[in-house]
Design a protein around this motif. Structure first.
Motif, short mmCIF file in Angstrom:
data_model
loop_
_atom_site.label_atom_id
_atom_site.label_comp_id
_atom_site.label_asym_id
_atom_site.label_seq_id
_atom_site.Cartn_x
_atom_site.Cartn_y
_atom_site.Cartn_z
N ASN A 31 101.84 14.16 59.42
CA ASN A 31 101.24 14.99 58.38
C ASN A 31 101.93 14.69 57.04
O ASN A 31 102.74 15.47 56.54
N ILE A 32 101.60 13.53 56.49
CA ILE A 32 102.25 13.02 55.28
C ILE A 32 101.18 12.42 54.37
O ILE A 32 100.14 11.96 54.85
N ALA A 33 101.42 12.44 53.06
CA ALA A 33 100.43 11.92 52.12
C ALA A 33 101.11 11.25 50.94
O ALA A 33 102.26 11.56 50.61
N ASP A 121 100.58 23.89 40.07
CA ASP A 121 99.96 24.85 40.99
C ASP A 121 99.05 24.14 41.99
O ASP A 121 99.03 24.50 43.17
N SER A 122 98.30 23.14 41.51
CA SER A 122 97.43 22.38 42.41
C SER A 122 98.25 21.64 43.45
O SER A 122 97.91 21.61 44.64
N LEU A 123 99.34 21.02 43.01
CA LEU A 123 100.21 20.29 43.93
C LEU A 123 100.84 21.23 44.94
O LEU A 123 100.93 20.92 46.14
N ALA A 128 101.82 22.71 50.52
CA ALA A 128 102.03 23.78 51.50
C ALA A 128 101.46 23.41 52.86
O ALA A 128 101.89 23.96 53.89
N GLY A 129 100.52 22.47 52.89
CA GLY A 129 99.90 22.06 54.15
C GLY A 129 100.41 20.73 54.67
O GLY A 129 99.86 20.18 55.62
N LEU A 130 101.46 20.17 54.04
CA LEU A 130 102.04 18.89 54.46
C LEU A 130 103.46 19.07 54.96
O LEU A 130 104.15 20.02 54.57
N ASP A 131 103.91 18.15 55.79
CA ASP A 131 105.31 18.12 56.23
C ASP A 131 106.15 17.22 55.33
O ASP A 131 107.36 17.42 55.21
N ALA A 132 105.50 16.25 54.70
CA ALA A 132 106.21 15.31 53.83
C ALA A 132 105.23 14.67 52.87
O ALA A 132 104.03 14.63 53.13
N TRP A 133 105.76 14.17 51.75
CA TRP A 133 104.92 13.42 50.81
C TRP A 133 105.70 12.25 50.26
O TRP A 133 106.93 12.19 50.34
N HIS A 163 109.02 26.81 55.33
CA HIS A 163 108.43 25.48 55.34
C HIS A 163 109.31 24.49 54.58
O HIS A 163 109.36 24.52 53.35
N GLN A 164 110.02 23.64 55.31
CA GLN A 164 110.84 22.62 54.67
C GLN A 164 110.01 21.37 54.44
O GLN A 164 109.46 20.79 55.37
N LEU A 165 109.91 20.96 53.18
CA LEU A 165 109.12 19.79 52.79
C LEU A 165 110.05 18.61 52.50
O LEU A 165 111.06 18.76 51.81
#
Length: 242
Positions: A31-33, A121-123, A128-133, A163-165
């Motif tokens: 779950n990464i983008a 705010d958009s980011l 919030a729905g990712l584990d990493a980016w 939630h740790q990103l």
């Protein structure tokens, strides 16, 4: 992953080539983008699709981008045959700011409020729905905020107690010349504004070409302190300077 694991992975990846860092990121997280906006990000996309063809990519559509940038986004989408999610601001909040302060309040009040609404705010909603980016940040991009950039870090700006990103910066140690060497060698799409003197490209009212020998970030928010040129997407960079 625990903090200890992150420290161990950072030690392993420190100083490594971007492909190795990117491969490690994609192996560690499903779950990464990739956050996409400029030349560095497309280099990451170019590398990532060879590792994971279905890599998730998103871009921030602030509503104030150059026409050339919108064409660039479509060029990348078509070149790699991948979907690119465009994140837009909350219209109610944006409309209220514009109604009360006008379209160019950032020249008077600083860019933080406008960037907060149009970008941060958009980011935040997306992360919030990712584990990493994955970002295209480089250490030499900013005069005062990115020199200590690690290859991997806990994103303290967007993590929460629940939630740790994790944030990966595969190009941390690359120069602009290395980015453009890759673009030329692999025929990677780029924003046509680069041919008009633009290096670091953001929103149209806040970006201008730079002069010869000027730092690449000199064309961003040029009316503000050169050591504070972060829009909030990488706020932790400023925290490390305090």
């Amino acid at each position: 992953m625990t903090s200890f694991d992150i420290a161990a992975l950072q030690a392993e990846l420190q100083g490594q080539k971007p492909r190795k860092i990117l491969k490690a990121a994609l192996e560690q997280f499903d779950n990464i983008a990739i956050s996409f906006s400029g030349a560095e990000d497309v280099v990451l996309i170019d590398m990532a699709v060879k590792i994971r063809p279905d890599i998730q990519v998103f871009s921030l559509d602030t509503g104030r981008l150059h026409p050339e940038t919108y064409r660039f986004i479509e060029k990348v989408r078509e070149h790699y045959g991948i979907p690119i999610e465009l994140l837009t601001p909350d219209h109610a909040i944006l409309d209220e700011m514009v109604k009360t302060k006008g379209l160019f309040s950032f020249y008077r009040d600083g860019h933080q409020e406008c960037c907060g609404i149009r970008k941060v705010d958009s980011l935040k909603r997306k992360l919030a729905g990712l584990d990493a980016w994955i970002t295209g940040q480089r250490k030499d991009q900013s005069v005062g905020t990115r020199q200590d950039l690690p290859e991997i870090q806990i994103d303290t700006a967007f993590s929460t107690p629940e939630h740790q990103l994790i944030k990966f910066n595969p190009l941390a140690n690359w120069s602009s010349a290395q980015v453009w060497d890759h673009i030329e060698a692999y025929q990677v799409p780029y924003n046509e504004l680069h041919e008009k003197g633009f290096i670091s490209i953001g929103c149209e009212p806040c970006t201008r070409p730079v002069l010869p020998n000027q730092h690449e970030r000199a064309g961003r928010w040029w009316w503000e302190d050169a050591t504070k040129k972060e829009c909030g997407l990488h706020a932790a960079n400023l925290d490390r300077q305090e």
